[in-house]
Enzyme design. Structure first.
Site, PDB file in Angstrom:
ATOM      1  N   ASP A 182      46.922 -49.642 -33.858  1.00  0.00           N
ATOM      2  CA  ASP A 182      46.225 -49.274 -35.085  1.00  0.00           C
ATOM      3  C   ASP A 182      45.262 -50.389 -35.506  1.00  0.00           C
ATOM      4  OD1 ASP A 182      45.998 -47.551 -37.504  1.00  0.00           O
ATOM      5  OD2 ASP A 182      46.835 -49.315 -38.508  1.00  0.00           O
ATOM      6  N   GLU A 189      42.586 -48.383 -31.437  1.00  0.00           N
ATOM      7  CA  GLU A 189      41.665 -47.809 -32.415  1.00  0.00           C
ATOM      8  C   GLU A 189      40.604 -48.840 -32.774  1.00  0.00           C
ATOM      9  OE1 GLU A 189      41.685 -45.851 -36.904  1.00  0.00           O
ATOM     10  OE2 GLU A 189      43.003 -47.525 -36.437  1.00  0.00           O
TER      11      GLU A 189
END
Ligand code: CA
Length: 525
Positions: A227, A263
């Site tokens: 993330d 990401e």
């Protein structure tokens, strides 16, 4: 099991034939290939399937739906965060080595891993290391210590090591920093006051993260979805890429097949620079979302030729940086409005987006519900993460929507139950595209090149070629609303066709006649 038996039979048959057909036939047994080229299915556990009737989706619910996911043609799953957290989305973690009670127990997770692996599905989980929850014991320890300091005292790491787990300063740095209540200190929190940013340069924090990785790898996870990698240190690509490289190397030493997809929500040149990390995958944000090339080409607002240019541009950029990269294309994810919204609820466009995505190189990611054309509403995140519409009659397993979501958001396309039995449904279109992808390994693994041997009169058609393991596949795109005729440079046979607007594509008289808005797979005879 049936597939395995068929595979063995096919290999046996190919060996008996013993001729040059082996390489082209290899595509037919591709599901036996065990690598990190996968078709991933992204799951928001809370909204997926509720196994115990409390209205909240859970790990056992995911386990119950593994046959559905496998039948669809996916062989990888990304679970959004599952660790204990105070928020519905769980991107602010309280304990990295446990399962949130709402989702189940560590034993439920073990069962899910075992059932995934029994079906040749790899399971990756979200790893959120940019920040913790403000309720994490590290942050509580650090802020309690800071609050205990007298006016003439300064922070001392040797007294409280946790003050070096985050970024604390007395300097007012403005946006992205919040005051520790009742003190002169600020802490960095770029996303939200309750998500303090970790100091990933601190060796003690890195050691903690290694222990977290140990925990999950020992539990059998096959990879991490990293993330917010763009934000580890704001604006410091070298640091962020080296952080990914460090963690990936650590995980790979424990499991040589370990996968990592990160990401980096940025343009393609920034994404390319993150491939300096030599970690397997970055999500291809460059082609995603409502105004990305996949959706634009699917709506007929961008030509097939432009789409192919863009796919090749990305491949050139990414492979120049890291030749072994595995692209991770997707249409939308949990942070974006649903694909069906971007495609204006037009069934043809929704199918065409699927045809394009699932023709692309790498490991595509499908956000749960995308395969039935699920809708979202507006910009509110909760409205992008609604319950999976399993059935319009039987409410078993259907979850309550996140608390702040709008009520009764209209779904344009039918439920899973209805779409499964409709051969023309979006679900069955996805299923066909995924099974073709599993059958022809070149689609995921072959290097993309434009093929000018097959000619066309318009930019609305384009042809690429991909070769892998001596097997070559030609992929033709028609983004026009009308049929198209392409002139072939030899004898071809169609081995798969995805006709988003219906109709049929065929080869005859030295021409490829493509149905409107279609993707066609061909082999040279
Ligand atoms: Ca439940």
């Amino acid at each position: 099991m049936l597939k395995r038996v068929l595979s063995v039979f096919l290999i046996f048959t190919i060996l008996l034939c013993g001729c040059g057909r082996v390489s082209s036939e290899a595509g037919a047994v591709s599901e036996a290939v065990d690598d990190n080229y996968r078709n991933y299915y992204e799951i928001f556990v809370r909204s997926f399937y509720d196994s115990d009737g409390d209205g909240i989706g859970d790990l056992r619910g995911v386990t119950e739906k593994l046959d559905y996911i496998a039948d669809l043609g996916c062989n990888g799953i990304w679970l959004m965060p599952i660790c204990p957290s105070d928020t519905y989305h769980k991107y602010d973690v309280l304990d990295y080595c446990d399962i949130d009670d709402e989702y189940g127990s560590p034993e439920d997770f073990d069962e899910l891993v075992a059932e995934c692996h029994a079906r040749d599905i790899r399971l990756i989980i979200d790893l959120v290391i940019n920040h913790t929850s403000s309720g994490h014991p590290w942050f509580i320890e650090a802020t309690d210590y800071i609050k205990s300091l007298g006016d003439d005292e300064t922070m001392d790491v040797s007294v409280c090591p946790y003050v070096d787990y985050y970024h604390f300063t007395k300097e007012d740095k403005g946006a992205g920093w919040e005051k520790v209540a009742g003190t002169d200190y600020y802490y960095e929190c770029n996303f939200w006051s309750e998500m303090p940013d970790l100091n990933l340069a601190n060796p003690a924090v890195k050691e903690e993260i290694e222990h977290i990785a140990d925990y999950w790898i020992d539990k059998g996870v096959d990879g991490f979805r990293m993330d917010a990698a763009l934000h580890f240190e704001e604006g410091d690509t070298d640091f962020n890429a080296s952080t990914l490289a460090w963690l990936y190397d650590y995980c790979k030493a424990k499991n040589p097949d370990f996968y990592m997809v990160s990401e980096v929500w940025a343009d393609k040149s920034t994404i390319a620079s993150y491939y300096e990390s030599e970690t397997p995958s970055m999500f291809n944000f460059a082609l995603a979302d409502a105004e990305g090339d996949i959706c634009k080409a699917a709506r007929g607002k961008e030509s097939a030729s432009k789409l192919v240019d863009r796919m090749i541009e990305c491949d050139d950029l990414y492979s120049d940086t890291y030749v072994s990269y595995i692209d991770a294309p997707f249409i939308t994810n949990h942070d974006m409005g649903r694909a069906a919204n971007a495609l204006q609820s037009d069934e043809t466009s929704v199918k065409m987006a699927a045809a394009i995505l699932l023709s692309m190189s790498g490991s595509p990611f499908i956000y749960y519900g995308e395969e039935i054309g699920a809708k979202s509403k507006g910009k509110l995140d909760e409205n992008k993460r609604l319950h999976m519409n399993w059935s319009s009659k039987d409410m078993t397993g259907i979850t309550e929507d996140p608390q702040n979501a709008d009520q009764n958001i209209e779904q344009v396309f039918p439920s899973v139950e209805e779409q499964i039995i409709d051969s023309e449904s979006i679900f069955n279109f996805y299923r066909t595209a995924l099974h073709l992808r599993n059958q022809y390994q070149e689609i995921a693994r072959g290097e993309i090149q434009r093929y000018s041997g097959i000619t066309t009169d318009s930019d609305d058609q384009a042809v690429v070629v991909k070769t892998w393991n001596d097997s070559t596949l030609y992929i033709a795109y028609n983004t026009a609303d009308s049929e198209a005729k392409l002139t072939l440079d030899g004898k071809y046979e169609i081995v798969g066709q995805l006709n988003a607007a219906g109709g049929k594509s065929k080869v005859s008289g030295g021409k490829l006649k493509m149905a409107p808005r279609s993707v066609v797979y061909m082999k040279k005879k």
